[in-house]
Design a protein around this motif. Sequence first.
Motif, mmCIF file in Angstrom:
data_model
loop_
_atom_site.group_PDB
_atom_site.id
_atom_site.type_symbol
_atom_site.label_atom_id
_atom_site.label_comp_id
_atom_site.label_asym_id
_atom_site.label_seq_id
_atom_site.Cartn_x
_atom_site.Cartn_y
_atom_site.Cartn_z
ATOM 1 N N ALA A 129 0.835 -1.201 0.000
ATOM 2 C CA ALA A 129 0.000 0.000 0.000
ATOM 3 C C ALA A 129 0.872 1.254 0.000
ATOM 4 C CB ALA A 129 -0.910 -0.014 1.228
ATOM 5 N N ALA B 105 -7.763 2.351 -4.749
ATOM 6 C CA ALA B 105 -6.475 2.002 -4.123
ATOM 7 C C ALA B 105 -6.648 1.881 -2.612
ATOM 8 C CB ALA B 105 -5.423 3.057 -4.457
ATOM 9 N N PRO C 56 -6.635 16.597 -0.037
ATOM 10 C CA PRO C 56 -6.714 16.230 1.389
ATOM 11 C C PRO C 56 -7.965 15.391 1.674
ATOM 12 C CG PRO C 56 -7.394 18.506 1.100
ATOM 13 C CD PRO C 56 -7.060 17.989 -0.270
ATOM 14 N N ASN D 53 -6.685 11.722 10.433
ATOM 15 C CA ASN D 53 -7.287 11.879 9.106
ATOM 16 C C ASN D 53 -8.734 11.380 9.012
ATOM 17 O OD1 ASN D 53 -5.215 13.169 7.624
ATOM 18 N ND2 ASN D 53 -4.029 11.270 7.649
HETATM 19 C C1 HEM Z 1 -9.141 10.638 -3.909
HETATM 20 C C2 HEM Z 1 -8.291 11.382 -3.225
HETATM 21 C C3 HEM Z 1 -7.409 10.821 -2.162
HETATM 22 C C4 HEM Z 1 -7.283 11.275 -0.895
HETATM 23 C C5 HEM Z 1 -7.977 12.474 -0.290
HETATM 24 C C6 HEM Z 1 -6.364 10.383 -0.218
HETATM 25 C C7 HEM Z 1 -5.966 10.536 1.098
HETATM 26 C C8 HEM Z 1 -5.278 9.573 1.804
HETATM 27 C C9 HEM Z 1 -4.991 9.640 3.214
HETATM 28 C C10 HEM Z 1 -5.332 10.814 4.137
HETATM 29 C C11 HEM Z 1 -4.361 8.498 3.569
HETATM 30 C C12 HEM Z 1 -3.876 8.105 4.961
HETATM 31 C C13 HEM Z 1 -2.526 8.747 5.251
HETATM 32 C C14 HEM Z 1 -2.163 8.637 6.708
HETATM 33 O O1 HEM Z 1 -3.047 8.681 7.547
HETATM 34 O O2 HEM Z 1 -0.946 8.524 7.007
HETATM 35 C C15 HEM Z 1 -4.246 7.694 2.382
HETATM 36 C C16 HEM Z 1 -3.662 6.447 2.326
HETATM 37 C C17 HEM Z 1 -3.471 5.740 1.163
HETATM 38 N N1 HEM Z 1 -3.735 6.194 -0.109
HETATM 39 FE FE1 HEM Z 1 -4.879 7.776 -0.595
HETATM 40 N N2 HEM Z 1 -5.952 9.425 -1.084
HETATM 41 C C18 HEM Z 1 -6.548 9.643 -2.293
HETATM 42 C C19 HEM Z 1 -6.352 8.930 -3.450
HETATM 43 C C20 HEM Z 1 -5.446 7.899 -3.583
HETATM 44 C C21 HEM Z 1 -4.985 7.334 -4.826
HETATM 45 C C22 HEM Z 1 -5.396 7.851 -6.217
HETATM 46 C C23 HEM Z 1 -4.128 6.332 -4.525
HETATM 47 C C24 HEM Z 1 -3.343 5.436 -5.435
HETATM 48 C C25 HEM Z 1 -3.676 5.183 -6.692
HETATM 49 C C26 HEM Z 1 -4.073 6.242 -3.082
HETATM 50 C C27 HEM Z 1 -3.396 5.297 -2.363
HETATM 51 C C28 HEM Z 1 -3.369 5.222 -0.985
HETATM 52 C C29 HEM Z 1 -2.884 4.068 -0.250
HETATM 53 C C30 HEM Z 1 -2.470 2.754 -0.854
HETATM 54 C C31 HEM Z 1 -2.930 4.406 1.101
HETATM 55 C C32 HEM Z 1 -2.448 3.556 2.290
HETATM 56 C C33 HEM Z 1 -0.954 3.800 2.470
HETATM 57 C C34 HEM Z 1 -0.301 3.015 3.604
HETATM 58 O O3 HEM Z 1 -0.938 2.191 4.255
HETATM 59 O O4 HEM Z 1 0.909 3.257 3.827
HETATM 60 N N3 HEM Z 1 -4.841 7.238 -2.547
HETATM 61 N N4 HEM Z 1 -4.793 8.380 1.329
#
Ligand code: HEM
Length: 315
Positions: free
Chosen positions: A56, A185, A157, A195
Amino acid sequence: MASSSLLPSVMLLLCLAASASAQLSPTFYATSCPKALDTIKAAVTAAVKKENRMGASLLRLHFHDCFVQGCDASVLLSGNEQNALPNVGSLRGFEVIDSIKAQVEALCKQTVSCADILTLAARDSVVALGGPSWTVPLGRRDSLTANEALANSDLPPPFFDLVNLTKSFGDKGFSLTEMVALSGAHTIGQAQCLNFRDRLYNETTSIDAAFAASLKPNCPRPTGAPGDGNLAALDVSTPYYFDNKYYVNLQAKKGLLHSDQVLFNGGGADNIVSNFASSAAAFSGAFASAMVKMGNLGPLTGSQGQVRLSCSKVN
Ligand code: HEM
């Protein structure tokens, strides 16, 4: 009449859109570093086997690279973008990319870019967690700069509504359907309490009551340490399996982030979520092609930028 007069400009636009990715090719390293792709895949598979979440984290790293001045490994440069709000204390996987880069350098000196390694690692991570595969066009080069302000402005965000999300992804050339597919994802990985806290305590109608109650003990209302960093799965059903359960959860008001649940809350994306929830194949296909499109955002090619020797610093 109107449509025929539009034809030349439509053709020009299509050519311009194709030209960025036309310089990338899946066989870019076929002769210069034929073992690169297998080496990267083996290293990613091992890293994900050691820690599921790494898959991830690598996928997210690629997204955060591509949305800020294109897929140019700018996010991997120490400092700068890494200090931006969506990244600091949250992005992970840098050491895995560094270790893969060292292995690839030992095979072929200064040949395979960090931007390509990260793009392949994102694909291989999805595959390692049971998701779809796709062919990755290659030949990206690495940036000489990174831009913290741009990372703050271009990465969406978690408090964004559907309108803001649509604009954020629209600015990068993505349709609503592609934005919903890419959000899938979040079928893997975790988020920190800071968050999703607001969602637990301030969004009573759009969140399943039992789901909220189950998360509250680990995400108490008072802000600040130590609660802020406590983790919860983005997909409560199958947190480390790359499937379409994320969308099924949204239908049950069990999206973790506000930006997840706005995709299914009576608005214009509901039918797309329903389609992906009922058809794993529809989601897999849409996700794979949107990932190729994301990987083609603003690449440096030819003699632009450089191939870094170490991903965290310019040569
Ligand atoms: C639609 C808008 C998006 C927002 C607002 C968003 C926001 C976030 C946030 C706030 C987190 C948690 C970060 C934390 O608490 O440390 C997160 C995790 C994650 N995001 Fe997004 N995200 C978005 C789109 C995406 C996209 C397009 C992808 C990849 C194609 C993605 C992949 C991931 C993954 C895989 C995680 C988990 C990462 C981990 O466990 O280390 N996100 N996202």
